[in-house]
Design a protein around this motif. Structure first.
Motif, short mmCIF file in Angstrom:
data_model
loop_
_atom_site.label_atom_id
_atom_site.label_comp_id
_atom_site.label_asym_id
_atom_site.label_seq_id
_atom_site.Cartn_x
_atom_site.Cartn_y
_atom_site.Cartn_z
N ARG A 1 -43.22 54.03 39.94
CA ARG A 1 -43.44 54.78 38.70
C ARG A 1 -43.29 53.84 37.51
N ARG A 2 -44.36 53.82 36.72
CA ARG A 2 -44.29 53.00 35.50
C ARG A 2 -44.97 53.75 34.38
N LYS A 3 -44.47 53.53 33.17
CA LYS A 3 -45.05 54.19 31.97
C LYS A 3 -46.31 53.50 31.55
N SER B 1 -39.45 49.07 34.95
CA SER B 1 -39.30 48.98 33.51
C SER B 1 -39.06 47.54 33.11
N SER C 1 -48.03 60.88 32.03
CA SER C 1 -46.58 60.67 32.06
C SER C 1 -46.26 59.30 32.64
N HIS C 2 -46.85 59.01 33.81
CA HIS C 2 -46.62 57.73 34.48
C HIS C 2 -47.69 57.53 35.54
N SER C 3 -47.71 56.33 36.10
CA SER C 3 -48.66 56.02 37.17
C SER C 3 -47.96 55.11 38.17
N GLU D 1 -52.10 58.78 39.11
CA GLU D 1 -51.69 59.01 37.72
C GLU D 1 -51.06 60.39 37.68
N ASN E 1 -38.54 52.93 40.09
CA ASN E 1 -38.86 53.01 38.66
C ASN E 1 -38.95 51.59 38.12
#
Length: 103
Positions: A101-103, A17, A76-78, A68, A15
């Motif tokens: 996973r990133r927003k 962020s 949601s995320h890609s 995606e 993840n």
């Protein structure tokens, strides 16, 4: 899904962020399959594979698939999926999956 995965599959996600930093998560296959089957029927989800690159050397293969992920038609995320496969008795099995996973 179990038919194409090794019984000893390794599942990991990264993840990403900017606020919280990057985090590596591990998931066991039992929890992964349970999470898929517990998604309520009124939730629509779709993972769109944008492209792919496959490399094979003998009994090992690697697939790189940018994607995606959509929930109820909303992004949601890609990120990228990376699959490692093992060929045994003329059958390929996924032995390792890691994704970003990133927003």
């Amino acid at each position: 899904m179990k038919a194409v995965c090794s019984d000893n599959i390794i599942l990991q996600s990264i993840n990403e962020s900017a606020v919280k930093g990057n985090k590596l998560n591990n998931e066991n296959s039992k929890d992964f399959y349970k999470s898929l089957t517990s998604i309520p029927s009124n939730i629509k989800f779709q993972e769109k594979i944008l492209s792919y690159s496959i490399q094979i050397d003998g009994a090992m293969a690697h697939a790189w698939t940018p994607y995606e992920f959509y929930m109820n038609d909303k992004l949601s995320h890609s990120g990228v999926n990376a699959f490692t496969l093992f060929k045994e008795n003329d059958s390929w099995k996924i032995i390792y999956v890691i994704d970003t996973r990133r927003k």
